[in-house]
Design a protein around this motif. Structure first.
Motif, PDB file in Angstrom:
ATOM      1  N   PHE A  41       0.836  -1.206   0.000  1.00  0.00           N
ATOM      2  CA  PHE A  41       0.000   0.000   0.000  1.00  0.00           C
ATOM      3  C   PHE A  41       0.867   1.251   0.000  1.00  0.00           C
ATOM      4  O   PHE A  41       0.651   2.182  -0.780  1.00  0.00           O
ATOM      5  CB  PHE A  41      -0.927  -0.012   1.221  1.00  0.00           C
ATOM      6  CG  PHE A  41      -1.681   1.267   1.422  1.00  0.00           C
ATOM      7  CD1 PHE A  41      -2.803   1.556   0.664  1.00  0.00           C
ATOM      8  CD2 PHE A  41      -1.260   2.193   2.367  1.00  0.00           C
ATOM      9  CE1 PHE A  41      -3.498   2.748   0.843  1.00  0.00           C
ATOM     10  CE2 PHE A  41      -1.945   3.375   2.563  1.00  0.00           C
ATOM     11  CZ  PHE A  41      -3.064   3.656   1.796  1.00  0.00           C
ATOM     12  N   ALA A  42       1.868   1.267   0.867  1.00  0.00           N
ATOM     13  CA  ALA A  42       2.742   2.433   0.978  1.00  0.00           C
ATOM     14  C   ALA A  42       3.466   2.710  -0.332  1.00  0.00           C
ATOM     15  O   ALA A  42       3.529   3.865  -0.788  1.00  0.00           O
ATOM     16  CB  ALA A  42       3.755   2.227   2.103  1.00  0.00           C
ATOM     17  N   GLU A  97       6.089  10.871   4.527  1.00  0.00           N
ATOM     18  CA  GLU A  97       5.331  10.844   3.273  1.00  0.00           C
ATOM     19  C   GLU A  97       3.906  11.353   3.458  1.00  0.00           C
ATOM     20  O   GLU A  97       3.113  11.342   2.524  1.00  0.00           O
ATOM     21  CB  GLU A  97       5.285   9.415   2.713  1.00  0.00           C
ATOM     22  CG  GLU A  97       6.635   8.792   2.466  1.00  0.00           C
ATOM     23  CD  GLU A  97       7.398   9.449   1.315  1.00  0.00           C
ATOM     24  OE1 GLU A  97       6.780  10.158   0.495  1.00  0.00           O
ATOM     25  OE2 GLU A  97       8.627   9.244   1.243  1.00  0.00           O
ATOM     26  N   GLY A  98       3.577  11.757   4.674  1.00  0.00           N
ATOM     27  CA  GLY A  98       2.233  12.238   4.941  1.00  0.00           C
ATOM     28  C   GLY A  98       1.202  11.129   5.100  1.00  0.00           C
ATOM     29  O   GLY A  98       0.004  11.361   5.001  1.00  0.00           O
ATOM     30  N   ILE A  99       1.674   9.924   5.361  1.00  0.00           N
ATOM     31  CA  ILE A  99       0.785   8.780   5.567  1.00  0.00           C
ATOM     32  C   ILE A  99       0.797   8.457   7.055  1.00  0.00           C
ATOM     33  O   ILE A  99       1.863   8.252   7.641  1.00  0.00           O
ATOM     34  CB  ILE A  99       1.240   7.556   4.758  1.00  0.00           C
ATOM     35  CG1 ILE A  99       1.296   7.894   3.257  1.00  0.00           C
ATOM     36  CG2 ILE A  99       0.327   6.357   5.030  1.00  0.00           C
ATOM     37  CD1 ILE A  99       1.999   6.836   2.422  1.00  0.00           C
ATOM     38  N   VAL A 100      -0.374   8.429   7.663  1.00  0.00           N
ATOM     39  CA  VAL A 100      -0.462   8.123   9.091  1.00  0.00           C
ATOM     40  C   VAL A 100      -0.764   6.640   9.288  1.00  0.00           C
ATOM     41  O   VAL A 100      -1.381   6.003   8.443  1.00  0.00           O
ATOM     42  CB  VAL A 100      -1.509   9.006   9.810  1.00  0.00           C
ATOM     43  CG1 VAL A 100      -1.108  10.472   9.735  1.00  0.00           C
ATOM     44  CG2 VAL A 100      -2.899   8.800   9.224  1.00  0.00           C
ATOM     45  N   VAL A 101      -0.292   6.116  10.407  1.00  0.00           N
ATOM     46  CA  VAL A 101      -0.464   4.697  10.710  1.00  0.00           C
ATOM     47  C   VAL A 101      -0.969   4.566  12.145  1.00  0.00           C
ATOM     48  O   VAL A 101      -0.456   5.227  13.047  1.00  0.00           O
ATOM     49  CB  VAL A 101       0.863   3.923  10.562  1.00  0.00           C
ATOM     50  CG1 VAL A 101       0.657   2.435  10.859  1.00  0.00           C
ATOM     51  CG2 VAL A 101       1.449   4.114   9.166  1.00  0.00           C
ATOM     52  N   TYR A 102      -1.953   3.718  12.319  1.00  0.00           N
ATOM     53  CA  TYR A 102      -2.518   3.458  13.644  1.00  0.00           C
ATOM     54  C   TYR A 102      -2.629   1.955  13.868  1.00  0.00           C
ATOM     55  O   TYR A 102      -2.720   1.170  12.925  1.00  0.00           O
ATOM     56  CB  TYR A 102      -3.922   4.062  13.775  1.00  0.00           C
ATOM     57  CG  TYR A 102      -3.955   5.547  13.611  1.00  0.00           C
ATOM     58  CD1 TYR A 102      -3.601   6.403  14.654  1.00  0.00           C
ATOM     59  CD2 TYR A 102      -4.341   6.110  12.399  1.00  0.00           C
ATOM     60  CE1 TYR A 102      -3.628   7.776  14.497  1.00  0.00           C
ATOM     61  CE2 TYR A 102      -4.373   7.498  12.237  1.00  0.00           C
ATOM     62  CZ  TYR A 102      -4.013   8.314  13.284  1.00  0.00           C
ATOM     63  OH  TYR A 102      -4.037   9.668  13.125  1.00  0.00           O
TER      64      TYR A 102
END
Length: 173
Positions: A41-42, A97-102
């Motif tokens: 996905f990333a 990269e401006g992608i958040v992960v939870y």
């Protein structure tokens, strides 16, 4: 948004009876799949021109057993703890990269996986105070948390564990 719902390892055994096959299956389903699907996905998100007004999120769902050990579910606990670390590692890498992960860590949720033990847990919640909120969680509870995270409902955050366990793991005395 990457939301993974993977089949759990339902044949967990007491820790001294776990086979290598059971351990490997649990790790493959609960950790390896999360790692490589998050990576895929990333890569796809990073490779495309992105609209800065959109929210790009990875929301992994592990378990309260990422923190709470159970001898009856040893390989499951180990796989969920490893998957929780996957979320942390990717949050560090993808933040730039401006992608958040939870990482959402559900506790006792009324699902097919828990239906054989939900009666016992309901009793322990009501009679022994196993959880602070006096009920089993519902799948809709987790869905609400996912929707909040996926739509930017917690701005300026990443890498966090969301304990959806009715306060079950809060240390008390």
């Amino acid at each position: 948004l990457l939301l993974l719902v993977l089949r759990q390892c339902n044949q967990c055994l007491q820790v001294d009876r776990v086979t290598q096959e059971s351990y490997d299956r649990c790790m493959n389903v609960n950790c390896k799949a999360v790692f490589f699907l998050t990576q895929l996905f990333a890569k796809r998100v990073i490779a495309h021109n992105r609209d800065e007004t959109n929210i790009y999120s990875v929301i992994n769902i592990t378990s309260s057993n990422a923190q709470a050990a159970s001898i009856l579910r040893g390989e499951y606990c180990a796989s969920k703890a490893a998957a929780a670390m996957v979320s942390k590692v990717f949050s560090v890498r993808l933040g730039q990269e401006g992608i958040v992960v939870y990482d959402i860590q559900p506790g006792l949720i009324k699902t097919d996986m828990t239906k054989t033990v939900s009666g016992e847990y309901e009793r322990r919640i009501k009679e022994e105070g196993l959880a602070i909120l006096p009920r089993l969680g519902q799948p809709e509870d987790i869905g609400c948390i996912v929707a909040t995270l996926a739509t930017g409902g917690m701005p300026y955050t990443t890498g966090h564990v969301i304990s959806a366990d009715a306060g079950m793991l809060i240390p008390r005395f």
